[in-house]
Design a protein around this motif. Structure first.
Motif, mmCIF file in Angstrom:
data_model
loop_
_atom_site.group_PDB
_atom_site.id
_atom_site.type_symbol
_atom_site.label_atom_id
_atom_site.label_comp_id
_atom_site.label_asym_id
_atom_site.label_seq_id
_atom_site.Cartn_x
_atom_site.Cartn_y
_atom_site.Cartn_z
ATOM 1 N N PHE A 108 -37.689 -29.533 -18.987
ATOM 2 C CA PHE A 108 -36.286 -29.929 -18.691
ATOM 3 C C PHE A 108 -35.522 -28.688 -17.904
ATOM 4 O O PHE A 108 -34.748 -29.167 -17.066
ATOM 5 C CB PHE A 108 -35.478 -30.065 -20.125
ATOM 6 N N VAL A 364 -34.754 -38.598 -20.086
ATOM 7 C CA VAL A 364 -34.599 -37.243 -20.001
ATOM 8 C C VAL A 364 -33.382 -37.115 -18.654
ATOM 9 O O VAL A 364 -32.470 -36.239 -18.801
ATOM 10 C CB VAL A 364 -35.641 -36.265 -19.600
ATOM 11 N N ALA A 369 -30.179 -34.766 -20.008
ATOM 12 C CA ALA A 369 -29.566 -34.021 -18.956
ATOM 13 C C ALA A 369 -28.036 -34.421 -18.955
ATOM 14 O O ALA A 369 -27.128 -33.308 -18.627
ATOM 15 C CB ALA A 369 -30.244 -34.151 -17.402
#
Length: 519
Positions: A108, A364, A369
């Motif tokens: 990430f 994600v 995000a």
């Protein structure tokens, strides 16, 4: 290092293929470099003519094709939902039993640093204040309604749509690289639609086309970072903002991100990402505690509700009656910026997503995000609006001389402001390095010959693109009229890419239906 990272066997290093220049795809590099050198020469020889032509192109693109950018943004969001919740979300980017290459945090961190990077630090306070002073929809400037919509519109510009644009590249190229064993090239993604043409001159021209667009897209981010570093050094140390300071910043930054790019994903890029994300979290926590905590929470959640309720209104706003220029100067510019950066960002995200399912990659992008981004803007943006509205500090007036240093002014009005300001300077530097070196890494992948293209491209080719990005970024800052020139470069690049991205989405659907079993 997590247990997962320590136990996962890294990819086997590529066998030596000979001298790096023999491995370089001279057609792709030659076309791209010729265009870059031509643009640089035009900028240096006739800067006024370049600026005038770029502005004319900006007005043409945003007013004649603004609707196209907006509807394309909705299309990419719909494509992301289909990928995650359609019949092929279970498909893994790799073999069925393959484990992720990186831990979730490292994965990430690199996605966020590459995806938004320098943009979120440059605009974190400046954008909400800009919308408060010049709001859309005919709202009165500096009004209560302007204050409520300011952060919500910022959420919109940095929310679902940009991440969906990145996903339109990252999912297809990750699938091709790790599931189908293809070389990391843009042209490869279109083979389901154009067949063997993807492997010839047409495919190479397309690769060069998108490399060129990527270079000008990332030049926008790099230029913002250089200007903000200069503003911070001026704010804290009184250094005069001039050509010498820009060149000094560029020199230090060039050494840092070139070294990081050459080190590769597992070393330089991952290490920098694992530094700047915790640093960003620490800064955000400090501002949340030392700033107007309750106001930050209240405005942050209130703005999220406004954003969700008005997502489609914001997404289709072209302002045809009043023609005030808000969507053209902000939303359409942003969509063009994300599209210009999407090929390289998407390919980099694909490179680090081996072993993840398509659904994981989508979630994600579209959940984790955006939520992290909204927290970031809520903390700093709400603090800036509180100082402007509740404390009577004229931050809007200070922005008339430039927006690059406004976040330092906001931090300076808080306890431990100087400490946080210096921390923020380092954050800008690290974000600048991770954003650009990941793009240089991708450009090197694309410009290495298909027959000699391992997962890790040669170091000299990576350095070549790192230097090229640095040079063109500084040139645009010095001769391209600052932010205006940087915005224009993104618009020009995006029109070369938008139609290719749409075609790639359709090619991905065709590939999945041909090769995978739906669930």
């Amino acid at each position: 290092m997590s247990q997962r990272e320590s136990t996962t066997t890294p990819p086997t290093p590529a066998k030596p293929y000979g001298a790096w220049f023999l491995r370089m795809d001279r057609y792709v590099v030659g076309m791209s470099m010729a265009a870059i050198i031509g643009f640089m020469a035009w900028t240096l020889i006739a800067p006024e003519a370049m600026s005038k032509a770029m502005k004319a192109f900006f007005n043409f693109a945003t007013h004649q094709f603004g609707w196209l950018y907006l509807i394309t943004g909705i299309f990419f969001c719909a494509f992301a939902l289909w990928l995650a919740f359609g019949p092929f979300g279970h498909v893994k980017l790799g073999k069925d039993d393959e484990k992720p290459r990186f831990s979730f945090f490292s994965w990430f961190s690199m996605i966020f640093a590459c995806g938004y990077g320098i943009g979120v630090v440059y605009w974190v306070a400046a954008e909400p204040l800009s919308f408060y002073s010049s709001p859309p929809f005919g709202i009165a400037p500096l009004s209560q309604q302007a204050g409520e919509i300011a952060l919500a519109y910022t959420y919109f510009h940095w929310g679902w749509t940009p991440w969906a644009m990145y996903l339109a590249i990252s999912a297809p190229i990750g699938y091709l690289m790790f599931r189908r064993g293809e070389a990391p090239r843009f042209s490869t993604m279109l083979r389901p639609l154009i067949g063997h043409l993807a492997d010839g001159r047409i495919g190479k021209t397309l690769d060069a086309f998108l490399v060129l667009g990527t270079i000008f897209g990332i030049a926008t981010s790099a230029g913002f970072g250089i200007m903000q570093l200069a503003s911070g050094l001026n704010h804290f140390f009184g250094l005069t903002i001039n050509t010498g300071l820009y060149l000094l910043i560029a020199g230090v930054w060039l050494v840092l991100y070139t070294a990081s790019s050459i080190s590769g994903i597992d070393k330089g890029i991952k290490i920098l990402s694992n530094i700047n994300i915790p640093l960003a979290i620490a800064l955000m926590a400090m501002v949340l505690v030392l700033g107007p905590t309750l106001f930050i929470c209240d405005l942050g959640f209130n703005s999220l509700g406004i954003y969700i309720n008005n997502f489609f209104k914001f997404s289709f706003h072209t302002d045809p009656i009043a023609a005030g220029g808000f969507p053209q100067g902000w939303t359409i510019f942003y969509w063009a910026w994300w599209i210009a950066c999407a090929p390289a960002t998407g390919m980099f995200i694909a490179s680090i997503s081996r072993g993840r399912t398509i659904k994981e990659v989508v979630l994600v992008h579209m959940a984790v995000a955006p939520f992290a981004t909204w927290m970031w803007f809520a903390t700093f943006g709400s603090t800036a609006l509180h100082q402007q509205i509740k404390q009577g500090i004229d931050l809007v007036g200070q922005m008339k001389s430039g927006s690059g240093d406004i976040v330092f002014a906001v931090l300076g009005n808080l306890p431990l402001g100087n400490l946080m300001g210096v921390m923020f300077l380092f954050l800008v530097l690290f974000f600048l390095a991770t954003t650009v070196d990941s793009f240089a890494y991708v450009c090197a992948q694309i410009s290495t010959r298909k027959s000699q293209n391992p997962e890790v491209p040669p170091k000299p080719i990576r350095a070549l693109w790192a230097i090229a990005i640095g040079v063109i970024s500084v040139t645009l800052v010095l001769f391209g009229e600052g932010i205006s020139g940087l915005q224009l470069s993104s618009i020009a690049a995006s029109l070369m890419i938008i139609f290719v991205m749409i075609a790639i989405c359709f090619a991905m659907v065709k590939m999945l239906r041909t090769h995978e079993t739906p669930k």
